[in-house]
Design a protein around this motif. Sequence first.
Motif, PDB file in Angstrom:
ATOM      1  N   LEU A 174       0.846  -1.237   0.080  1.00  5.85           N
ATOM      2  CA  LEU A 174      -0.071  -0.052   0.132  1.00  5.85           C
ATOM      3  C   LEU A 174       0.881   1.399   0.036  1.00  5.85           C
ATOM      4  O   LEU A 174       1.932   1.321   0.588  1.00  5.85           O
ATOM      5  CB  LEU A 174      -0.897   0.015   1.257  1.00  5.85           C
ATOM      6  CG  LEU A 174      -1.803  -1.133   1.508  1.00  5.85           C
ATOM      7  CD1 LEU A 174      -2.724  -1.094   2.817  1.00  5.85           C
ATOM      8  CD2 LEU A 174      -2.537  -1.413   0.395  1.00  5.85           C
ATOM      9  N   ALA A 175       0.685   2.157  -0.748  1.00  5.05           N
ATOM     10  CA  ALA A 175       1.060   3.450  -0.786  1.00  5.05           C
ATOM     11  C   ALA A 175       0.405   4.509  -0.211  1.00  5.05           C
ATOM     12  O   ALA A 175      -0.844   4.592  -0.218  1.00  5.05           O
ATOM     13  CB  ALA A 175       1.528   4.042  -2.413  1.00  5.05           C
ATOM     14  N   ALA A 176       1.101   5.596   0.468  1.00  9.61           N
ATOM     15  CA  ALA A 176       0.517   6.852   0.873  1.00  9.61           C
ATOM     16  C   ALA A 176      -0.250   7.446  -0.017  1.00  9.61           C
ATOM     17  O   ALA A 176       0.569   7.812  -0.992  1.00  9.61           O
ATOM     18  CB  ALA A 176       1.620   7.400   1.718  1.00  9.61           C
ATOM     19  N   GLY A 177      -1.366   7.876   0.297  1.00 14.77           N
ATOM     20  CA  GLY A 177      -2.310   8.513  -0.741  1.00 14.77           C
ATOM     21  C   GLY A 177      -3.113   9.768  -0.197  1.00 14.77           C
ATOM     22  O   GLY A 177      -3.666  10.239  -0.791  1.00 14.77           O
ATOM     23  N   GLY A 178      -2.586  10.234   1.056  1.00 16.44           N
ATOM     24  CA  GLY A 178      -3.381  11.027   1.737  1.00 16.44           C
ATOM     25  C   GLY A 178      -2.571  11.532   2.966  1.00 16.44           C
ATOM     26  O   GLY A 178      -1.800  11.059   3.369  1.00 16.44           O
ATOM     27  N   GLU A 179      -3.104  12.665   3.505  1.00 15.03           N
ATOM     28  CA  GLU A 179      -2.702  13.348   4.873  1.00 15.03           C
ATOM     29  C   GLU A 179      -3.561  13.823   5.634  1.00 15.03           C
ATOM     30  O   GLU A 179      -4.676  14.345   5.294  1.00 15.03           O
ATOM     31  CB  GLU A 179      -1.592  14.332   4.429  1.00 15.03           C
ATOM     32  CG  GLU A 179      -0.712  14.808   5.630  1.00 15.03           C
ATOM     33  CD  GLU A 179       0.253  15.915   5.123  1.00 15.03           C
ATOM     34  OE1 GLU A 179       0.859  16.433   5.972  1.00 15.03           O
ATOM     35  OE2 GLU A 179       0.394  15.841   3.964  1.00 15.03           O
ATOM     36  N   ALA A 180      -3.491  13.401   7.009  1.00 16.24           N
ATOM     37  CA  ALA A 180      -4.407  13.804   8.046  1.00 16.24           C
ATOM     38  C   ALA A 180      -3.592  14.057   9.324  1.00 16.24           C
ATOM     39  O   ALA A 180      -3.077  13.217   9.780  1.00 16.24           O
ATOM     40  CB  ALA A 180      -5.525  12.641   8.195  1.00 16.24           C
ATOM     41  N   GLY A 181      -3.810  15.426   9.755  1.00 16.44           N
ATOM     42  CA  GLY A 181      -3.228  15.631  10.901  1.00 16.44           C
ATOM     43  C   GLY A 181      -1.767  15.921  10.686  1.00 16.44           C
ATOM     44  O   GLY A 181      -1.010  15.499  11.740  1.00 16.44           O
ATOM     45  N   GLY A 182      -1.203  15.876   9.858  1.00 16.59           N
ATOM     46  CA  GLY A 182       0.460  15.927   9.539  1.00 16.59           C
ATOM     47  C   GLY A 182       0.720  14.493   9.376  1.00 16.59           C
ATOM     48  O   GLY A 182       2.227  14.197   9.171  1.00 16.59           O
ATOM     49  N   GLN A 183      -0.030  13.484   9.192  1.00 16.55           N
ATOM     50  CA  GLN A 183       0.339  12.054   9.221  1.00 16.55           C
ATOM     51  C   GLN A 183       0.028  11.549   7.795  1.00 16.55           C
ATOM     52  O   GLN A 183      -1.276  11.817   7.260  1.00 16.55           O
ATOM     53  CB  GLN A 183      -0.158  11.153  10.345  1.00 16.55           C
ATOM     54  CG  GLN A 183       0.214  11.661  11.471  1.00 16.55           C
ATOM     55  CD  GLN A 183      -0.184  10.756  12.737  1.00 16.55           C
ATOM     56  OE1 GLN A 183      -1.420  10.357  12.497  1.00 16.55           O
ATOM     57  NE2 GLN A 183       0.748  10.283  13.758  1.00 16.55           N
ATOM     58  N   LEU A 184       0.808  10.818   7.251  1.00 12.63           N
ATOM     59  CA  LEU A 184       0.678   9.977   6.068  1.00 12.63           C
ATOM     60  C   LEU A 184      -0.458   8.811   6.083  1.00 12.63           C
ATOM     61  O   LEU A 184      -0.174   7.903   7.016  1.00 12.63           O
ATOM     62  CB  LEU A 184       1.895   9.702   5.350  1.00 12.63           C
ATOM     63  CG  LEU A 184       2.850  10.693   5.043  1.00 12.63           C
ATOM     64  CD1 LEU A 184       4.199  10.234   4.440  1.00 12.63           C
ATOM     65  CD2 LEU A 184       2.262  11.639   3.961  1.00 12.63           C
ATOM     66  N   THR A 185      -1.484   8.882   5.460  1.00 17.88           N
ATOM     67  CA  THR A 185      -2.407   7.834   5.217  1.00 17.88           C
ATOM     68  C   THR A 185      -2.754   7.297   3.737  1.00 17.88           C
ATOM     69  O   THR A 185      -2.079   7.764   2.984  1.00 17.88           O
ATOM     70  CB  THR A 185      -3.837   8.348   5.836  1.00 17.88           C
ATOM     71  OG1 THR A 185      -4.456   9.452   4.897  1.00 17.88           O
ATOM     72  CG2 THR A 185      -3.464   8.938   7.104  1.00 17.88           C
ATOM     73  N   THR A 186      -3.555   6.247   3.848  1.00 20.67           N
ATOM     74  CA  THR A 186      -3.941   5.697   2.476  1.00 20.67           C
ATOM     75  C   THR A 186      -4.583   6.609   1.728  1.00 20.67           C
ATOM     76  O   THR A 186      -4.652   6.476   0.388  1.00 20.67           O
ATOM     77  CB  THR A 186      -4.605   4.392   2.553  1.00 20.67           C
ATOM     78  OG1 THR A 186      -5.931   4.346   3.426  1.00 20.67           O
ATOM     79  CG2 THR A 186      -3.694   3.408   3.362  1.00 20.67           C
ATOM     80  N   GLY A 187      -5.343   7.504   2.231  1.00 18.48           N
ATOM     81  CA  GLY A 187      -6.291   8.480   1.659  1.00 18.48           C
ATOM     82  C   GLY A 187      -7.768   7.854   1.579  1.00 18.48           C
ATOM     83  O   GLY A 187      -8.628   8.630   1.269  1.00 18.48           O
ATOM     84  N   TYR A 188      -7.992   6.712   1.904  1.00 19.57           N
ATOM     85  CA  TYR A 188      -9.384   6.100   2.038  1.00 19.57           C
ATOM     86  C   TYR A 188     -10.021   6.391   3.415  1.00 19.57           C
ATOM     87  O   TYR A 188      -9.419   6.391   4.364  1.00 19.57           O
ATOM     88  CB  TYR A 188      -9.122   4.457   1.792  1.00 19.57           C
ATOM     89  CG  TYR A 188      -8.706   3.979   0.356  1.00 19.57           C
ATOM     90  CD1 TYR A 188      -9.272   4.467  -0.725  1.00 19.57           C
ATOM     91  CD2 TYR A 188      -7.528   3.585   0.593  1.00 19.57           C
ATOM     92  CE1 TYR A 188      -8.899   4.132  -1.956  1.00 19.57           C
ATOM     93  CE2 TYR A 188      -6.846   3.028  -0.740  1.00 19.57           C
ATOM     94  CZ  TYR A 188      -7.689   3.351  -2.035  1.00 19.57           C
ATOM     95  OH  TYR A 188      -7.258   2.978  -3.103  1.00 19.57           O
ATOM     96  N   LEU A 189     -11.309   6.721   3.203  1.00 24.67           N
ATOM     97  CA  LEU A 189     -12.106   7.180   4.357  1.00 24.67           C
ATOM     98  C   LEU A 189     -13.156   6.260   4.685  1.00 24.67           C
ATOM     99  O   LEU A 189     -13.826   5.458   4.052  1.00 24.67           O
ATOM    100  CB  LEU A 189     -12.390   8.460   4.461  1.00 24.67           C
ATOM    101  CG  LEU A 189     -11.822   9.733   3.795  1.00 24.67           C
ATOM    102  CD1 LEU A 189     -12.319  10.811   3.606  1.00 24.67           C
ATOM    103  CD2 LEU A 189     -10.509   9.869   4.984  1.00 24.67           C
ATOM    104  N   ALA A 190     -13.261   6.216   5.971  1.00 20.44           N
ATOM    105  CA  ALA A 190     -14.626   5.079   6.628  1.00 20.44           C
ATOM    106  C   ALA A 190     -15.777   6.144   6.680  1.00 20.44           C
ATOM    107  O   ALA A 190     -15.893   7.356   6.315  1.00 20.44           O
ATOM    108  CB  ALA A 190     -14.349   4.673   8.121  1.00 20.44           C
TER     109      ALA A 190
END
Length: 224
Positions: A96-112
């Motif tokens: 899995l690659a990082a595709g998003g950012e939330a609160g300064g942290q790298l995430t997948t970018g997929y949302l619940a």
Amino acid sequence: MNKQRCRLGHFIAGLGLVMASLSATADFSADITVKLLAPGGTTEDATPVSLTQTVAVADLASGVLAGNLGGTGDISGFMLDDERVSFAGNTILLRLAAGGEAGGQLTTGYLADGLDPARYEISGLAVPGHLITGYTVQAFDGFANSGSSGLLAPVVPAALVFLFNNDTISFNLDSIVFVPRFAGQTENYAEFRIDLLTTPVPEPQPAWLLLAGGALLLLRRRAS
């Protein structure tokens, strides 16, 4: 007497083959369906994501590949570069690659969406002669059992995985946080190895027939 001994020897050898077949490690034996679900959309687009690809049993080693790796299909077209979901033996491999950012942290970018998580759902998992009872999860580069990991959270990667109905794995995507190892968002990634735990499921009919035949041979031997 020699014929009886020969038959008894064949019976024992046959029984051994049956027992060995029950305990042998087997590979996935059927097509596997992969779903990519993000009910809350992504960090760039709130439209829910619901994509499906079926991987033929002959193509499990390749699995679902990102477009830059030659993959085709709905999920492949949605993947970031170098992402994949593939299969080896009775193991699931995910990159899995990082595709998003939330609160300064790298995430997948997929949302619940509330309690409905973003996830991969991998179904149709079948191992001949075995029942899938659990799993172990590793998060190291190269799908290894130790070394460097691109996963910052959760601390225990097994928390991302759930087993349903002994044939379906759910892999959570919205709670992953990547280690910022490289400059640039999509250069960061994590690799996961899910080894399925199985228990042999006896096939009683062949073994029962061999045992019954052996008992008959022994009775005839005693009668003679």
